[in-house]
Design an enzyme around this catalytic site. Structure first.
Site, mmCIF file in Angstrom:
data_model
loop_
_atom_site.group_PDB
_atom_site.id
_atom_site.type_symbol
_atom_site.label_atom_id
_atom_site.label_comp_id
_atom_site.label_asym_id
_atom_site.label_seq_id
_atom_site.Cartn_x
_atom_site.Cartn_y
_atom_site.Cartn_z
ATOM 1 N N LYS A 25 7.380 -8.347 7.971
ATOM 2 C CA LYS A 25 7.619 -9.815 7.684
ATOM 3 C C LYS A 25 7.962 -10.358 9.148
ATOM 4 C CE LYS A 25 8.724 -11.553 4.027
ATOM 5 N NZ LYS A 25 7.544 -12.160 3.322
ATOM 6 N N ARG A 102 14.603 -13.695 2.641
ATOM 7 C CA ARG A 102 13.443 -13.005 2.101
ATOM 8 C C ARG A 102 13.620 -11.456 2.679
ATOM 9 N NH1 ARG A 102 8.764 -16.019 0.634
ATOM 10 N NH2 ARG A 102 9.054 -18.206 1.101
ATOM 11 N N GLY A 111 6.613 -7.806 -3.590
ATOM 12 C CA GLY A 111 7.195 -8.123 -4.744
ATOM 13 C C GLY A 111 8.251 -7.173 -5.139
ATOM 14 N N MET A 113 11.101 -6.340 -3.362
ATOM 15 C CA MET A 113 12.634 -6.817 -3.028
ATOM 16 C C MET A 113 12.836 -7.986 -3.285
ATOM 17 S SD MET A 113 13.099 -4.252 0.289
ATOM 18 C CE MET A 113 11.770 -4.495 1.046
ATOM 19 N N ARG A 352 -0.038 -10.532 7.009
ATOM 20 C CA ARG A 352 0.278 -9.203 7.089
ATOM 21 C C ARG A 352 -1.216 -8.428 6.983
ATOM 22 N NH1 ARG A 352 3.745 -8.759 1.364
ATOM 23 N NH2 ARG A 352 2.166 -9.558 0.132
ATOM 24 N N HIS A 468 1.219 -11.205 -8.891
ATOM 25 C CA HIS A 468 1.649 -10.003 -8.628
ATOM 26 C C HIS A 468 0.842 -8.905 -9.129
ATOM 27 C CE1 HIS A 468 4.124 -6.741 -10.420
ATOM 28 N NE2 HIS A 468 4.662 -6.676 -9.061
ATOM 29 N N SER A 778 -9.917 33.060 2.025
ATOM 30 C CA SER A 778 -9.609 31.706 1.266
ATOM 31 C C SER A 778 -8.408 31.676 0.777
ATOM 32 C CB SER A 778 -10.578 31.500 0.285
ATOM 33 O OG SER A 778 -10.656 30.360 -0.402
ATOM 34 N N CYS A 845 -8.998 26.945 -0.784
ATOM 35 C CA CYS A 845 -9.825 26.535 -2.419
ATOM 36 C C CYS A 845 -8.884 25.972 -3.445
ATOM 37 C CB CYS A 845 -10.451 27.701 -2.787
ATOM 38 S SG CYS A 845 -9.669 29.345 -3.255
ATOM 39 N N TYR A 865 -12.927 25.451 6.844
ATOM 40 C CA TYR A 865 -13.107 24.557 5.982
ATOM 41 C C TYR A 865 -12.184 24.330 4.879
ATOM 42 C CZ TYR A 865 -13.867 28.559 2.550
ATOM 43 O OH TYR A 865 -13.713 29.923 2.125
#
Length: 893
Positions: A25, A102, A111, A113, A352, A468, A778, A845, A865
């Protein structure tokens, strides 16, 4: 070292590049001020001060040792600069300056904080504000907002219970009843004065101290509360949910107030430079006249859409359109804007990068390349791989929609079917026991974050597209419907109803409903779903992705259906086919059990002969579906007792089916029982004891290969032997598999490979020796994680979450590969294997194959892979491309 940075008056002591120091911010306020945009002046106390405060006991007053000694003087000087620019004075009884305080972390945490608005009001300055504006109702409206917000956030006057209304909300409702006001904006000056008096009385009752009138005391109380809110439970939960470091800290932004509640020529709103749900290039948002920003995001009133702003405030709307385009072009990303219109003049309070759905993320990235704002590489790097999961969600079948019982705003797309719950705590409790739930609220607040995470969908009676619930749901990829105005929620009674058309439709906790987040409709019961329709933008994006990645992506698939799904998502082969999953169909499980109960090899072979044609058919169909792509088939892995019944009733039923005494089955179950089956008689150990099992499985694979190859289809089989711990196991079993394969091929020239699944620490250490007998490795990271950590995946769920919550572990190692332990072993295994065979094929895998962070580690280790579940294939493809681009960037730098 300076502890704050100023902005306003067309200049700023910072820029958008300073997010780590000024928070998102503060950095963007500085950037907007430098661009000459209408930004109210102020200053940002840096995140370094937050870290200092947290290390020294939390936020306190101006003289507290928790702050650097120079900070108080710097704040006074910065406030004097704001006073100069606004021509008002903080605490002045004739022309007072009011400020907002803020939060603002480096990563967006909407929302989570705390914020304080209208700070600087007391009994003297409220009179001055009334005289200055000629609007006493406005002045006292600001005052009641300030006392309530300060009382709750700084002084801790809250209910402390999600089931009970907040004290100030309860008082305000009483005041509205007393003065017969339907809405907050209908309250008269007298009613607002009464509300402030009652609020202050509540503060005195709870804190045993009067509400502070000194404006400097107010300011330092707010600064301390904002710093402390960095560690509040909801912020902590959100950080863990989104992988944000707790060490970053928040900045504090102190900024001159502008007022959207000064009259009907004033407004406040939120806008996105593109539609955050769909990605469509349109200025999209909502606003409220005669309101403050908290009213929009909290869903207190249902806001109006931006086209109405053009009608009511044409000049301010035109300026907003100009500013929105300028900011999107400047940041080269979709922006989320907060604005206030005071007496017709536009002021920008925030910009933002906008939270967006997975669908919008893809469309925005592709469109911005077409518009020349991004390169293809930049577009791919903008994609969060995990959010692609949302694009693949099923939707409600448009041809079979049931009648809707309610309709709200389509705040976050997709479909959600679940049982109704009315509190965040209930959502979490029900979800923990395996229920799919929909959180139904009048509106949500930041305290509901854990329940929103647990739910599959969110439905609110109030709010809007930028409230929100909508913003957080989109960030989480949850289906959400807001502003369902026919919905009446009574959370304490665990009930709700839809009203309208002279009818009432009641809901109670546990009732099943369906949400359509794309239309805003709500249905009773379960609505029919259809698979997701993948848009053309995703196809374009994935073409870019595949051109950048160097690592292939396969799928874990045991059935032709899974294989087809994975191929449609771009899988380049099967990295894991678990043959045991084919055994559990009713006509097969009896033959498997017959094999287990056999007294000798001949009996086992007789039973296996019944299984052989079934397995051959399974493998043949997989080969057809994959059509020349590699198919890695893991031979039998689980211990044999998993295929036997354990309950007495089940034992008796199986005994009847097999025509054997129940005592025989019970005896075999007892014989095969193990104290730790994960480390017991399983995997290749079964084949060392009973080689005929792997022999018959290999015969089925080879016969399927011959059959499908004879149909003119290319076949690329890979046979994988699991749980090898010593090279001799693999040597013996490779010989068995190869001889069986050659016998079936009978001289036919069809290539095949034989490899192993590396899933034990010892296998990683002696990988150079194991590789002498392997064509590929693998890594089975599920079991490798268990055996490295000494954890049972089935039992660790009881305590691992607390390890993550308390910071003992950064993440669950079964979700994201442990880079220091498990991955170090993997790297050791890769080095060892490729020392013996430089061209050894290496893959993964385990479930980690679909986790973006784990995919990046695999790329760095030089894997050929990764393999993952079908619906994670697009995620792994994007993660692999991002890893390759990051690698390219590192090499260039």
């Amino acid at each position: 070292m300076k502890h704050l940075r100023q902005f306003g008056g067309g200049t700023a002591e910072g820029s958008a590049k300073d997010k780590l120091l000024l928070g998102g911010k503060g950095a963007n306020l500085a950037e907007m001020a430098s661009l000459g945009l209408p930004v109210p002046p102020g200053f940002t106390i840096t995140t370094e001060v937050c870290r200092h405060v947290m290390a020294n006991g939390g936020g306190k007053g101006a003289g507290s040792l928790a702050y650097p000694v120079e900070l108080a003087g710097e704040v006074d000087a910065a406030m004097a600069r704001v006073e100069e620019l606004t021509k008002a004075t903080f605490g002045d009884p004739t022309k007072p300056l009011l400020v907002s305080v803020r939060s603002g972390g480096a990563a967006s945490m909407p929302g989570m904080m705390d914020t304080i608005l209208n700070l600087g009001l007391n009994d003297q300055t409220v009179a001055a504000l009334a005289a200055q504006t000629g609007n006493a109702t406005f002045a006292w409206d600001c005052y009641r907002r300030f006392v309530a917000m300060y009382g709750e956030v700084v002084l801790g006057v809250t209910s402390g219970n999600e089931h009970d209304p907040e004290p100030f909300d309860q008082i305000l409702d009483e005041v509205k009843r007393t003065y017969k006001a339907n809405r907050d904006q209908d309250l008269t000056e007298a009613a607002l004065r009464d509300a402030v008096a009652r609020f202050k009385a509540k503060v005195l009752e709870v804190t045993k101290a009067p509400f502070p009138d000194d404006v400097k005391t107010q300011l330092w109380g707010a600064i301390g509360a904002v710093f402390d809110s960095w560690n509040n439970p909801r912020a902590d939960y959100y950080r863990k949910l989104n992988g944000i470091s707790a060490t970053l800290g928040t900045a504090v932004n102190v900024q001159a107030m502008v007022f959207g509640n000064l009259g009907d020529d004033c407004a406040t709103g939120v806008a996105f430079t593109r539609n955050p749900a769909t990605g469509t290039a349109e200025l999209y948002g909502e606003f409220l006249t005669n309101a403050q920003g908290e009213d929009v995001v909290a869903g207190v009133r249902t806001p109006e859409s931006l086209p109405e702003l053009a009608r009511l405030f044409p000049a301010a709307h035109a300026e907003l359109v100009r500013v929105a385009k300028l900011l999107e072009d400047h940041f080269r990303d979709m922006q989320d804007l907060e604005f206030t219109i005071q007496k017709g003049q536009l002021f920008m309070l925030q910009t933002r990068g906008g939270k967006r759905t997975g669908k919008a993320m893809v469309k925005v990235a592709v469109d911005m390349v077409a518009e020349g704002k991004l390169t293809q590489k930049e577009a791919v790097l903008r994609i969060d791989p995990s959010k692609l999961d949302e694009v693949l969600h099923p939707t409600i079948d448009p041809k079979a929609r049931p009648p809707a019982v309610g309709k709200g705003l389509p705040a976050s797309p997709g479909a959600a079917i679940g049982k109704v719950v009315f509190t965040a705590g209930a959502a979490e409790e029900w979800a923990n026991r395996g229920e799919r739930v929909i959180l139904v609220r009048t509106d949500t607040s930041p305290e509901d974050i854990h329940g929103m995470k647990a739910a599959v969908g969110i439905l609110t009676a109030r709010g809007g597209m930028t409230s929100h619930s909508a913003v957080v749901a989109r960030g989480m990829g949850k289906c959400c419907v807001t502003a369902c105005t026919s919905l009446r929620v009574d959370a304490p009674k665990k009930s709700a109803m839809f009203v309208g058309g002279g009818k009432e439709i009641k809901l109670k906790e546990g009732d099943l409903i369906t949400l359509d987040g794309s239309t805003g409709e709500v249905y009773l019961g379960t609505a029919p779903l259809v698979p997701a329709q993948l848009g053309s933008e995703l196809g374009v994006l994935m073409q870019w992705v595949d051109s950048f990645r160097t690592m292939k992506v396969r799928t874990n698939a045991d059935t032709p259906t899974d294989a087809r799904t994975a191929r449609s998502f771009g899988a380049e082969g099967i990295g894991l086919c678990r043959t045991e999953h084919m055994f559990f169909e009713p006509e097969r499980i009896l033959a498997v059990r017959e094999m287990i109960l056999a007294a000798d090899e001949a009996g086992r072979r007789t039973a296996l002969a019944k299984i052989l044609p079934m397995q051959r058919g399974d493998f043949a169909e997989l080969f057809r579906v994959m059509d020349g792509l590699p198919v890695t088939i893991r031979l039998l892995d689980p211990p044999l007792h998993e295929f036997l019944p354990h309950a007495q009733k089940d034992i008796e039923e199986v005994a009847a089916d097999l025509g054997v005494p129940a005592t025989v089955i019970a005896a075999k179950v007892a014989e095969l029982s193990e104290s730790n089956p994960m480390l017991g008689h399983r995997g290749c150990r079964l084949a060392i004891t009973y080689p005929e099992i792997y022999e018959i499985q290999t015969q089925a694979i080879a016969e399927a290969v011959v059959q499908v190859a004879g149909e003119g289809i290319k076949v690329h089989p890979e046979i994988m032997i699991p749980l090898v711990m010593v090279a001799e196991e693999l040597r013996r079993l490779r010989e068995l598999v190869a001889s069986t394969f050659e016998r079936v091929l009978a001289g036919a020239s069809i290539p095949y490979t034989i490899g192993t699944m590396i899933e034990l620490p010892r296998a990683c250490v002696v990988a150079d020796k194991i590789a002498e007998h392997a064509d590929f490795f693998s890594f089975g990271t599920n079991d490798l994680t268990q055996t490295t950590f000494g954890l049972s995946r089935d039992d660790a769920g009881r305590f691992l979450p607390s390890y993550v919550d308390k910071g003992v572990l950064a993440v669950d190692p079964f979700v994201t590969l442990d880079p220091d332990g498990v991955f170090a072993l993997i790297e050791l295994g890769v080095r060892g294997g490729r020392t013996t065979k430089p061209n050894l094929k290496v893959g993964i895998c385990g479930e980690h194959g679909g986790d973006p962070s784990s995919v990046e580690l695999c790329h760095r280790a030089g894997f050929d892979y990764v393999s993952c579940s079908p619906f994670r294939v697009p995620i792994a493809r994007v993660a692999a491309a991002r890893a390759a681009l990051a690698d390219e960037s590192r090499r260039k730098s």
